[in-house]
Design a protein around this motif. Structure first.
Motif, mmCIF file in Angstrom:
data_model
loop_
_atom_site.group_PDB
_atom_site.id
_atom_site.type_symbol
_atom_site.label_atom_id
_atom_site.label_comp_id
_atom_site.label_asym_id
_atom_site.label_seq_id
_atom_site.Cartn_x
_atom_site.Cartn_y
_atom_site.Cartn_z
ATOM 1 N N TYR A 77 0.816 -1.146 0.169
ATOM 2 C CA TYR A 77 -0.067 0.133 -0.128
ATOM 3 C C TYR A 77 0.880 1.400 0.025
ATOM 4 O O TYR A 77 1.532 1.749 -0.918
ATOM 5 C CB TYR A 77 -0.740 -0.115 1.119
ATOM 6 N N HIS A 78 1.003 1.979 1.131
ATOM 7 C CA HIS A 78 1.765 3.169 1.295
ATOM 8 C C HIS A 78 3.222 2.734 1.992
ATOM 9 O O HIS A 78 3.334 2.758 3.181
ATOM 10 C CB HIS A 78 1.261 4.340 2.080
ATOM 11 N N SER A 79 4.144 2.370 1.033
ATOM 12 C CA SER A 79 5.281 1.646 1.473
ATOM 13 C C SER A 79 6.311 2.954 1.782
ATOM 14 O O SER A 79 6.651 3.359 0.758
ATOM 15 C CB SER A 79 5.928 0.672 0.370
ATOM 16 N N GLU A 80 6.997 2.932 2.964
ATOM 17 C CA GLU A 80 7.817 4.061 3.052
ATOM 18 C C GLU A 80 8.537 3.885 4.178
ATOM 19 O O GLU A 80 8.409 2.816 5.119
ATOM 20 C CB GLU A 80 7.079 5.436 3.316
ATOM 21 N N VAL A 81 9.930 4.799 4.158
ATOM 22 C CA VAL A 81 10.442 4.955 5.600
ATOM 23 C C VAL A 81 10.352 6.177 5.947
ATOM 24 O O VAL A 81 10.154 7.103 5.364
ATOM 25 C CB VAL A 81 11.928 4.540 4.975
ATOM 26 N N SER A 82 10.661 6.444 7.315
ATOM 27 C CA SER A 82 10.198 7.546 8.023
ATOM 28 C C SER A 82 11.170 8.000 9.151
ATOM 29 O O SER A 82 11.725 6.685 9.887
ATOM 30 C CB SER A 82 8.793 7.617 8.391
ATOM 31 N N ALA A 87 8.181 13.108 20.180
ATOM 32 C CA ALA A 87 6.962 13.403 20.465
ATOM 33 C C ALA A 87 6.058 12.368 19.536
ATOM 34 O O ALA A 87 4.829 12.565 19.407
ATOM 35 C CB ALA A 87 6.786 14.770 20.080
ATOM 36 N N GLY A 88 6.845 11.673 18.556
ATOM 37 C CA GLY A 88 6.077 10.834 17.587
ATOM 38 C C GLY A 88 5.679 11.743 16.303
ATOM 39 O O GLY A 88 4.923 11.152 15.577
ATOM 40 N N GLU A 89 6.124 12.741 16.308
ATOM 41 C CA GLU A 89 5.881 13.535 14.861
ATOM 42 C C GLU A 89 6.956 12.964 13.855
ATOM 43 O O GLU A 89 8.031 13.042 14.096
ATOM 44 C CB GLU A 89 5.769 14.937 15.171
ATOM 45 N N ILE A 90 6.149 12.779 12.786
ATOM 46 C CA ILE A 90 7.244 12.525 11.582
ATOM 47 C C ILE A 90 7.931 13.657 10.961
ATOM 48 O O ILE A 90 7.310 14.738 10.824
ATOM 49 C CB ILE A 90 6.324 11.940 10.328
ATOM 50 N N ARG A 91 9.368 13.595 11.043
ATOM 51 C CA ARG A 91 10.161 14.776 10.744
ATOM 52 C C ARG A 91 10.574 14.648 9.349
ATOM 53 O O ARG A 91 10.842 15.783 8.593
ATOM 54 C CB ARG A 91 11.330 14.818 11.423
ATOM 55 N N ALA A 92 10.583 13.389 8.653
ATOM 56 C CA ALA A 92 10.998 13.106 7.346
ATOM 57 C C ALA A 92 10.455 11.863 6.927
ATOM 58 O O ALA A 92 10.536 11.001 7.711
ATOM 59 C CB ALA A 92 12.434 13.228 7.202
#
Length: 394
Positions: A77-82, A87-92
């Protein structure tokens, strides 16, 4: 506790956790030295006119930009690295397009290279990355960092080779989990289940599976495998499950079932070679709302399984999640069937909740939970990297 309640004081910690204020002061001093927390005066606090005796109750909070965790979501589906912060916020994040799923090793190399590129591009302190979380549709052994089996990808026991390939690119601690378990941990730490100690999460996408949490811990069963509700018996169909049967919940309450009813499958049997087709076509169906009736019916097919989970385990809540499960029409189908046929109401023993954490975010949150907010925190490494900017060390 500091992450959950910003503004917590040393005395609050001592009182809640059962140790002396002297011990709380020592522990907080160490957390300050490692750059994990900072002191602040809560905006709502007003200074008392009367002079108080002793140390003022200074509030404490997490410093988001001083801890980072990497996530790898292995999915069609939405295959990604992050990368997320404390705080659990996605930075990149970086999408991984058309990853190869023929073998665990070939897939791992593609994801590892994507992680390497993301770290190079991201504006983060690389020395403060604490670990990597991997979430995928597979039975895993987190202690041995192994994929035991994946009916979805068609993988057998990989002997830890997936994780070994990742470590060749970036040598950090790794936690590998089934996607339903990763989502449950993320919901428990950062989402809908923050206040729940016992709940179930049902992940519905191409197939369906579940995660059970009791006393804030994943229930894995005697053999380390649990939550295989996709093989619960349901209505007979013309499709064939990976187990060889034609009456599994995997064929009725899932994206595979919806595609079958729409006549969008070339073959009635699930084929690992068509993962991208199943995922892409289902997302298109959900986006265009071209089959709302069938999507709602699929949700209704999940209701008996949720009712059984509720009666057997007595959870505080049941969270419905996943690319299909979090769809509003599907979720409404589940809810209406439970209300109509299984007496789900305001006085029900459990609450039915729509998932708040997206699957592609769960992997990074898994790493953050495992390597920061647990007893696996590598304090010595963090205090060493904080030394140049910390006046409290020593």
């Amino acid at each position: 506790m500091i992450e959950r309640v910003p503004g917590t004081s040393r005395s609050d910690l001592a009182s809640a956790l059962g140790f002396s204020e002297m011990a709380a002061t020592r522990i907080v001093r160490e957390l300050l030295a490692a750059g994990l927390v900072e002191e602040f005066e809560s905006p709502g606090k007003t200074r008392k006119k009367k002079r108080s005796v002793g140390r003022p109750k200074t509030g404490l909070r997490i410093v988001p930009a001083r801890i980072f965790a990497v996530g790898i979501t292995v999915s069609a589906y939405h295959s990604e690295v992050s990368i997320c912060d404390a705080a659990g916020e996605i930075r990149a994040n970086r999408m991984v397009l058309n990853p190869p799923f023929e073998t665990p090793e070939s897939a791992a190399r593609v994801y590892a290279e994507a992680v390497r590129l993301l770290i190079e591009e991201a504006d983060v302190d690389l020395e403060r990355i604490i670990g990597i979380g991997i979430a995928l549709s597979a039975r895993t052994d987190p202690d041995r960092c192994e994929i035991l089996r994946s009916e979805y990808f068609g993988w057998a026991n990989d002997g830890g080779r997936f994780c070994s390939e990742i470590r060749k690119f970036i040598d950090l601690p790794i936690e590998i989990e089934n996607i339903a378990n990763a989502l449950a941990i993320a919901e428990m730490r950062f989402g809908a289940a923050r206040e729940a100690s016992a709940f179930a999460l049902v992940h519905a996408a191409t197939f369906v599976g579940a995660s059970i949490v009791s006393e804030n811990r994943i229930v894995r069963g005697a053999t380390g495998v649990s939550g295989l509700i996709g093989h619960f018996r349901s209505t007979p169909t013309e499709l064939t499950c990976v187990c060889g049967r034609s009456d599994c919940l995997n064929l009725n309450a899932t994206g595979f079932g919806v595609l079958g009813r729409l006549g969008l499958l070339d073959e009635p049997s699930f084929d690992n070679a068509h993962l991208s087709y199943y995922a892409g076509t289902l997302l298109e169906v959900l986006s265009n709302q071209t089959a709302t009736g069938l999507v709602s019916e699929a949700g209704a097919c999940l209701a008996p399984a949720i009712d059984n989970i509720g009666k057997l385990l007595g959870p505080e809540m049941v969270i419905v999640s996943g690319q299909l499960g979090s769809d509003a029409i599907y979720f409404d189908g589940v809810k209406r069937a439970l209300e109509t046929h299984y007496d789900l109401g305001s006085d029900a023993a459990f609450r039915l909740v729509r998932g708040t954490i997206r699957p592609e975010r769960s992997a990074a949150l898994l790493a953050l939970h495992t390597f920061c907010y647990s007893d696996r925190l590598d304090y010595d490494r963090l205090v060493d990297t904080a030394a140049p900017r910390s006046s409290a060390r020593g």
